[in-house]
Design an enzyme around this catalytic site. Structure first.
Site, PDB file in Angstrom:
ATOM      1  N   THR A 129      22.126 -16.619  -1.411  1.00  0.00           N
ATOM      2  CA  THR A 129      22.506 -17.768  -0.580  1.00  0.00           C
ATOM      3  C   THR A 129      22.076 -17.618   0.881  1.00  0.00           C
ATOM      4  O   THR A 129      22.245 -18.550   1.656  1.00  0.00           O
ATOM      5  CB  THR A 129      24.038 -17.949  -0.610  1.00  0.00           C
TER       6      THR A 129
ATOM      7  N   GLY B  70      23.562  -2.427  -3.757  1.00  0.00           N
ATOM      8  CA  GLY B  70      22.223  -1.873  -3.981  1.00  0.00           C
ATOM      9  C   GLY B  70      22.031  -1.498  -5.447  1.00  0.00           C
ATOM     10  O   GLY B  70      21.237  -0.606  -5.778  1.00  0.00           O
ATOM     11  N   LYS B  71      22.728  -2.208  -6.330  1.00  0.00           N
ATOM     12  CA  LYS B  71      22.652  -1.916  -7.769  1.00  0.00           C
ATOM     13  C   LYS B  71      21.231  -2.052  -8.295  1.00  0.00           C
ATOM     14  O   LYS B  71      20.748  -1.215  -9.057  1.00  0.00           O
ATOM     15  CB  LYS B  71      23.577  -2.888  -8.551  1.00  0.00           C
ATOM     16  N   GLY B  72      20.568  -3.150  -7.870  1.00  0.00           N
ATOM     17  CA  GLY B  72      19.212  -3.412  -8.363  1.00  0.00           C
ATOM     18  C   GLY B  72      18.273  -2.264  -8.064  1.00  0.00           C
ATOM     19  O   GLY B  72      17.535  -1.802  -8.926  1.00  0.00           O
TER      20      GLY B  72
ATOM     21  N   GLN C 254      27.845  -8.363  -9.218  1.00  0.00           N
ATOM     22  CA  GLN C 254      29.000  -8.461  -8.319  1.00  0.00           C
ATOM     23  C   GLN C 254      29.608  -7.061  -8.097  1.00  0.00           C
ATOM     24  O   GLN C 254      28.881  -6.083  -8.187  1.00  0.00           O
ATOM     25  CB  GLN C 254      30.056  -9.453  -8.844  1.00  0.00           C
TER      26      GLN C 254
ATOM     27  N   LYS D 179      22.360   3.017   1.285  1.00  0.00           N
ATOM     28  CA  LYS D 179      22.241   2.505   2.658  1.00  0.00           C
ATOM     29  C   LYS D 179      22.799   3.459   3.705  1.00  0.00           C
ATOM     30  O   LYS D 179      23.290   3.042   4.752  1.00  0.00           O
ATOM     31  CB  LYS D 179      22.878   1.103   2.761  1.00  0.00           C
ATOM     32  N   LEU D 180      22.699   4.769   3.410  1.00  0.00           N
ATOM     33  CA  LEU D 180      23.137   5.773   4.390  1.00  0.00           C
ATOM     34  C   LEU D 180      22.397   5.565   5.712  1.00  0.00           C
ATOM     35  O   LEU D 180      22.963   5.705   6.795  1.00  0.00           O
ATOM     36  CB  LEU D 180      22.852   7.185   3.842  1.00  0.00           C
TER      37      LEU D 180
ATOM     38  N   GLY E 253      16.889   4.115   1.918  1.00  0.00           N
ATOM     39  CA  GLY E 253      15.972   3.030   2.264  1.00  0.00           C
ATOM     40  C   GLY E 253      15.871   2.095   1.080  1.00  0.00           C
ATOM     41  O   GLY E 253      16.326   2.421  -0.023  1.00  0.00           O
TER      42      GLY E 253
ATOM     43  N   ASN F 128      24.580 -16.039  -9.894  1.00  0.00           N
ATOM     44  CA  ASN F 128      25.237 -15.762  -8.612  1.00  0.00           C
ATOM     45  C   ASN F 128      24.814 -14.394  -8.084  1.00  0.00           C
ATOM     46  O   ASN F 128      24.932 -14.117  -6.898  1.00  0.00           O
ATOM     47  CB  ASN F 128      26.774 -15.829  -8.747  1.00  0.00           C
TER      48      ASN F 128
ATOM     49  N   GLY G 287      22.284 -11.348  -6.979  1.00  0.00           N
ATOM     50  CA  GLY G 287      20.974 -11.225  -6.342  1.00  0.00           C
ATOM     51  C   GLY G 287      20.683  -9.749  -6.201  1.00  0.00           C
ATOM     52  O   GLY G 287      21.329  -9.067  -5.422  1.00  0.00           O
ATOM     53  N   HIS G 288      19.779  -9.239  -7.029  1.00  0.00           N
ATOM     54  CA  HIS G 288      19.490  -7.812  -7.061  1.00  0.00           C
ATOM     55  C   HIS G 288      18.073  -7.572  -6.541  1.00  0.00           C
ATOM     56  O   HIS G 288      17.117  -8.097  -7.095  1.00  0.00           O
ATOM     57  CB  HIS G 288      19.658  -7.271  -8.488  1.00  0.00           C
TER      58      HIS G 288
ATOM     59  N   GLY H  80      30.242  -6.142  -4.116  1.00  0.00           N
ATOM     60  CA  GLY H  80      28.902  -6.619  -4.475  1.00  0.00           C
ATOM     61  C   GLY H  80      27.855  -6.223  -3.448  1.00  0.00           C
ATOM     62  O   GLY H  80      28.180  -5.717  -2.368  1.00  0.00           O
ATOM     63  N   ASP H  81      26.584  -6.395  -3.817  1.00  0.00           N
ATOM     64  CA  ASP H  81      25.454  -6.095  -2.941  1.00  0.00           C
ATOM     65  C   ASP H  81      25.415  -4.649  -2.481  1.00  0.00           C
ATOM     66  O   ASP H  81      24.981  -4.336  -1.374  1.00  0.00           O
ATOM     67  CB  ASP H  81      25.453  -7.031  -1.709  1.00  0.00           C
TER      68      ASP H  81
HETATM   69  P1  GDP Z   1      22.758  -5.586  -5.378  1.00  0.00           P
HETATM   70  O1  GDP Z   1      23.228  -6.987  -5.514  1.00  0.00           O
HETATM   71  O2  GDP Z   1      23.866  -4.596  -5.547  1.00  0.00           O
HETATM   72  O3  GDP Z   1      21.575  -5.260  -6.242  1.00  0.00           O
HETATM   73  O4  GDP Z   1      22.289  -5.434  -3.864  1.00  0.00           O
HETATM   74  P2  GDP Z   1      21.371  -6.494  -3.046  1.00  0.00           P
HETATM   75  O5  GDP Z   1      19.986  -6.349  -3.500  1.00  0.00           O
HETATM   76  O6  GDP Z   1      21.977  -7.843  -3.043  1.00  0.00           O
HETATM   77  O7  GDP Z   1      21.585  -5.948  -1.577  1.00  0.00           O
HETATM   78  C1  GDP Z   1      21.194  -4.659  -1.204  1.00  0.00           C
HETATM   79  C2  GDP Z   1      20.176  -4.778  -0.068  1.00  0.00           C
HETATM   80  O8  GDP Z   1      19.996  -3.533   0.544  1.00  0.00           O
HETATM   81  C3  GDP Z   1      18.796  -5.183  -0.553  1.00  0.00           C
HETATM   82  O9  GDP Z   1      18.144  -5.890   0.472  1.00  0.00           O
HETATM   83  C4  GDP Z   1      18.107  -3.836  -0.789  1.00  0.00           C
HETATM   84  O10 GDP Z   1      16.683  -3.915  -0.670  1.00  0.00           O
HETATM   85  C5  GDP Z   1      18.679  -3.032   0.337  1.00  0.00           C
HETATM   86  N1  GDP Z   1      18.842  -1.612   0.082  1.00  0.00           N
HETATM   87  C6  GDP Z   1      19.182  -0.983  -1.083  1.00  0.00           C
HETATM   88  N2  GDP Z   1      19.347   0.348  -0.849  1.00  0.00           N
HETATM   89  C7  GDP Z   1      19.105   0.541   0.459  1.00  0.00           C
HETATM   90  C8  GDP Z   1      19.133   1.689   1.315  1.00  0.00           C
HETATM   91  O11 GDP Z   1      19.448   2.795   0.911  1.00  0.00           O
HETATM   92  N3  GDP Z   1      18.839   1.494   2.630  1.00  0.00           N
HETATM   93  C9  GDP Z   1      18.524   0.278   3.143  1.00  0.00           C
HETATM   94  N4  GDP Z   1      18.255   0.179   4.434  1.00  0.00           N
HETATM   95  N5  GDP Z   1      18.473  -0.818   2.362  1.00  0.00           N
HETATM   96  C10 GDP Z   1      18.772  -0.692   1.051  1.00  0.00           C
HETATM   97  P1  IMO Z   2      25.547  -9.172  -6.666  1.00  0.00           P
HETATM   98  O1  IMO Z   2      25.373  -8.966  -8.154  1.00  0.00           O
HETATM   99  C1  IMO Z   2      28.227 -10.402  -3.482  1.00  0.00           C
HETATM  100  C2  IMO Z   2      30.971 -13.698  -4.371  1.00  0.00           C
HETATM  101  C3  IMO Z   2      30.751 -15.001  -3.641  1.00  0.00           C
HETATM  102  C4  IMO Z   2      32.198 -15.492  -3.546  1.00  0.00           C
HETATM  103  C5  IMO Z   2      32.782 -15.048  -4.884  1.00  0.00           C
HETATM  104  C6  IMO Z   2      32.821 -16.154  -5.934  1.00  0.00           C
HETATM  105  O2  IMO Z   2      24.300  -9.504  -5.963  1.00  0.00           O
HETATM  106  O3  IMO Z   2      26.299  -8.019  -6.078  1.00  0.00           O
HETATM  107  P2  IMO Z   2      30.939 -17.207  -7.481  1.00  0.00           P
HETATM  108  O4  IMO Z   2      29.715 -17.990  -7.129  1.00  0.00           O
HETATM  109  O5  IMO Z   2      30.682 -15.974  -8.261  1.00  0.00           O
HETATM  110  O6  IMO Z   2      32.022 -18.053  -8.095  1.00  0.00           O
HETATM  111  O7  IMO Z   2      31.545 -16.751  -6.043  1.00  0.00           O
HETATM  112  O8  IMO Z   2      31.976 -13.977  -5.323  1.00  0.00           O
HETATM  113  N1  IMO Z   2      29.783 -13.202  -5.096  1.00  0.00           N
HETATM  114  C7  IMO Z   2      29.046 -12.158  -4.688  1.00  0.00           C
HETATM  115  N2  IMO Z   2      29.119 -11.415  -3.574  1.00  0.00           N
HETATM  116  N3  IMO Z   2      27.306 -10.126  -4.419  1.00  0.00           N
HETATM  117  C8  IMO Z   2      27.235 -10.845  -5.552  1.00  0.00           C
HETATM  118  O9  IMO Z   2      26.434 -10.508  -6.583  1.00  0.00           O
HETATM  119  C9  IMO Z   2      28.104 -11.951  -5.715  1.00  0.00           C
HETATM  120  N4  IMO Z   2      28.281 -12.881  -6.677  1.00  0.00           N
HETATM  121  C10 IMO Z   2      29.314 -13.626  -6.290  1.00  0.00           C
HETATM  122  O10 IMO Z   2      30.189 -14.788  -2.370  1.00  0.00           O
HETATM  123  O11 IMO Z   2      32.865 -14.780  -2.538  1.00  0.00           O
HETATM  124 MG    MG Z   3      23.226  -8.774  -4.435  1.00  0.00          MG
END
Ligand code: GDP
Ligand code: IMO
Ligand code: MG
Length: 430
Positions: free
Chosen positions: A302, A16-18, A225, A332-333, A416, A39, A41-42, A13-14
Site C-alpha cells: 500500500t 523480512g520473511k520474503g 503478516q 534489518k540489523l 541488508g 494483503n 507484500g514480500h 508483519g514486514d
Molecule cells: P515481509 O513482508 O516480511 O516479507 O517483509 P517486506 O518485504 O514487506 O519488508 C521488509 C523490507 O525490508 C523489504 O523492503 C526488504 O527488502 C527489506 N529488508 C529485508 N531484510 C533486510 C535487512 O536485513 N536490511 C535492510 N536494510 N533491509 C532489509
Molecule cells: P506481510 O505478509 C504488515 C495489516 C494491515 C492492517 C491489518 C488488517 O507483508 O507481512 P487486512 O487488509 O489484512 O484486513 O488488514 O493487517 N496487514 C499487514 N501489515 N504486513 C502485512 O503482510 C500485512 N497484511 C495486513 O495494515 O493493519
Molecule cells: Mg510485507
C-alpha cells in the site's frame, strides 16, 4: 531425509520473511503459502534486482522450487494473474512452478468494495486494512457461503452461485453502506475469461504434499503478516482476518502437524506496524524517523509509511510461546547503524505490576508503560556483513542480549535487503 520448516513473522508483519525464504530455498524443494492473501507484500532482492510478491510464494524465482498456495489462502483471481503476468514478463515461468489448492476461497471485487465501505464506516476507529477485501472474503469462508477455486471451473453452477453471493454483497453495499453496487455481468465475464489460464494451476495440494513427504522433499511453509496480527491472538480488532501463527501451517495446507521439524520466527531488530492499533514501543521522535528512513519503512503493497519503534521483548516472548518458535532470524540489523543508543523493551509497567509478556487485550496494552534496557550503539556500517565476528562489538552484544532474553537461538542475522547480505550462524536445513 527432507526437513520441513514453518517460517513466519514474529511481530506485526514486514519482518523480512520474503528475503529469508528466498535465501533458504537453495536447500528446499517446495514453498507453501498457508494463510492471508494479496494483503501480503514480500520483497526479494537478488543482485540488486527487486521483486515484490503478494500471493505467490517466495520461492518462485528458482527453477528447482515448486510453489504451492494452500487452502488457507484467500485467492483473488485478478490479482493472482496480474502478479503472474508481471513475473512472466520478467522471464519467470510462473505457470510451470505454481499450483493452487482447489479449496482456496475466492476474493471477489465485492469483497474489496465491502472492505473499503466497512473501513469508511468505522471512521476514526478504522483498522487501516490494506483494502484488498481480505476480511470480507474470510467472513464468507467462515459463513460457509464462499466460492472456492474449484467452483470457478464448474460451469453448471458457477454463474448462479456467483449471482447469489454478489446479490447478497450488493444488498449490503447499497442498503447498509449506501455505496454503489458492483455489476454482476462484468465480474462474471472477467472471471470466465481467466479460466483457461487458471485451469492448469489447479491442484490437490494435500496429495502433492503427501507425495513430497514420500519423496523426502524439504518444504518451507511461508507465513504472511505477523503474530500480533493473528485473528485470535493478535491485537484484536486491529488484526488481519486469518490465523497467522505457525500452527496455521497445518490447517492452511493440509500437512499433518507432526510433519514440522522447525518453527523459524523472523524477528525485525526493531519493531514496525502498518495500520492502526496499539504499539507500546512506538517512537514519535527522530530515532523513529531514523528507523523509518534507513529501513525504508513503507508498505510494499500500500506504500503507507510504517510506524517504527524499539524491539519489544514482551511481544517477542508472547510470540515465542504462541508459535512454539524454535529459533530466530533477526533482520534489518543494519538499520540500527549510526544510533548512539539502542534500546530493548524488556517488559511493561502496568499500574503496580510488571508484565514480561505482552497482554492480548488491547485495553490493557493501551495502559502499559514500556521498560527499557539501553545498549551502546555502533557507528560502523554493518551493511552486507556476512560473518558474526565482523560485526561491531556493540552490535554483537545487542544480538547476544536479544538471544539470551528470548531463550532460543538466532540462526540467521540479516544485514541488508539482498539475499547475500546475511550471516548464517546455523542453516535451518542442516
Ligand atoms: P515481509 O513482508 O516480511 O516479507 O517483509 P517486506 O518485504 O514487506 O519488508 C521488509 C523490507 O525490508 C523489504 O523492503 C526488504 O527488502 C527489506 N529488508 C529485508 N531484510 C533486510 C535487512 O536485513 N536490511 C535492510 N536494510 N533491509 C532489509
Ligand atoms: P506481510 O505478509 C504488515 C495489516 C494491515 C492492517 C491489518 C488488517 O507483508 O507481512 P487486512 O487488509 O489484512 O484486513 O488488514 O493487517 N496487514 C499487514 N501489515 N504486513 C502485512 O503482510 C500485512 N497484511 C495486513 O495494515 O493493519
Ligand atoms: Mg510485507
Amino acid at each position: 531425509m527432507g526437513k520441513n520448516i514453518v517460517l513466519f513473522g514474529a511481530q506485526w508483519g514486514d519482518e523480512g520473511k520474503g528475503k529469508i525464504v528466498d535465501m533458504l530455498v537453495d536447500k528446499a524443494d517446495i514453498v507453501v503459502r498457508f494463510q492471508g492473501g494479496h494483503n501480503a507484500g514480500h520483497t526479494l532482492v537478488i543482485d540488486g534486482k527487486k521483486t515484490i510478491l503478494r500471493l505467490i510464494p517466495s520461492g518462485i524465482l528458482h527453477a528447482h522450487v515448486m510453489c504451492l498456495i494452500g487452502n488457507g489462502v484467500v485467492l483473488s483471481p485478478v490479482d493472482l494473474l496480474s502478479e503472474l503476468d508481471e513475473l512472466e514478463s520478467n522471464g519467470i515461468p510462473v505457470a510451470a512452478r505454481l499450483r493452487i489448492s482447489d479449496l482456496c476461497p475466492l476474493v471477489l471485487p465485492t469483497h474489496v468494495a465491502l472492505d473499503k465501505a466497512r473501513e469508511a464506516a468505522r471512521g476514526a476507529a478504522a483498522i487501516g486494512t490494506t483494502g484488498r477485501g481480505i476480511g470480507p472474503a474470510y467472513e464468507d469462508k467462515v459463513a460457509r457461503r464462499a466460492l472456492r477455486f474449484a467452483d470457478l471451473f464448474d460451469s453448471s453452477t458457477f454463474a448462479d452461485r456467483l449471482k447469489e453471493i454478489m446479490t447478497y454483497h450488493n444488498f449490503l453495499l447499497q442498503q447498509y453502506y449506501k455505496v454503489a453496487p458492483i455489476d454482476f455481468q462484468s465480474v462474471y465475464e472477467a472471471l470466465l475469461s481467466f479460466i483457461p489460464r487458471l485451469m492448469p494451476l489447479r491442484a490437490d495440494v494435500v496429495s502433492l504434499l503427501q507425495q513430497a513427504r514420500r519423496d523426502k522433499c524439504s518444504i518451507i511453509f511461508e507465513g504472511a503478516q505477523g503474530t500480533l496480527l493473528d485473528i485470535d491472538h493478535g491485537t484484536y480488532p486491529y488484526v488481519t482476518s486469518s490465523n497467522t501463527l505457525a500452527g496455521a501451517a497445518s490447517a492452511g495446507s493440509g500437512f499433518g502437524a507432526r510433519g514440522f521439524d522447525q518453527v523459524l520466527g523472523v524477528v525485525k531488530a526493531y519493531t514496525t506496524r502498518v495500520g492502526a492499533g496499539p504499539f507500546p514501543t512506538e517512537l514519535m521522535d527522530d530515532v523513529g524517523q531514523h528507523l523509518a528512513t534507513r529501513g525504508n519503512e513503507f508498505g510494499s503493497v500500500t506504500k503507507r509509511p510504517r510506524r517504527c519503534g524499539w524491539l519489544d521483548m514482551a511481544v517477542l516472548r508472547r510470540s515465542i510461546a504462541l508459535n512454539g518458535m524454535t529459533s530466530m532470524c533477526v533482520t534489518k540489523l543494519d538499520v540500527l547503524d549510526g544510533l548512539k543508543t539502542v534500546r530493548i523493551c524488556t517488559g511493561y509497567r502496568c499500574g503496580d505490576a510488571v508484565l514480561t509478556d505482552s497482554p492480548a487485550d488491547i485495553r490493557t496494552l493501551a495502559a502499559v508503560e514500556p521498560v527499557y534496557i539501553d545498549f551502546a550503539g555502533w557507528q560502523e556500517s554493518t551493511v552486507g556483513i556476512t560473518r558474526f565476528a565482523d560485526l561491531p562489538v556493540a552490535a554483537q552484544k545487542y544480538l547476544l542480549a536479544l538471544e539470551e532474553a528470548a531463550g532460543i537461538p538466532i540462526d540467521i542475522v540479516s544485514t541488508g535487503s539482498d539475499r547475500k547480505d546475511s550471516i548464517v550462524l546455523k542453516h535451518p536445513f542442516q
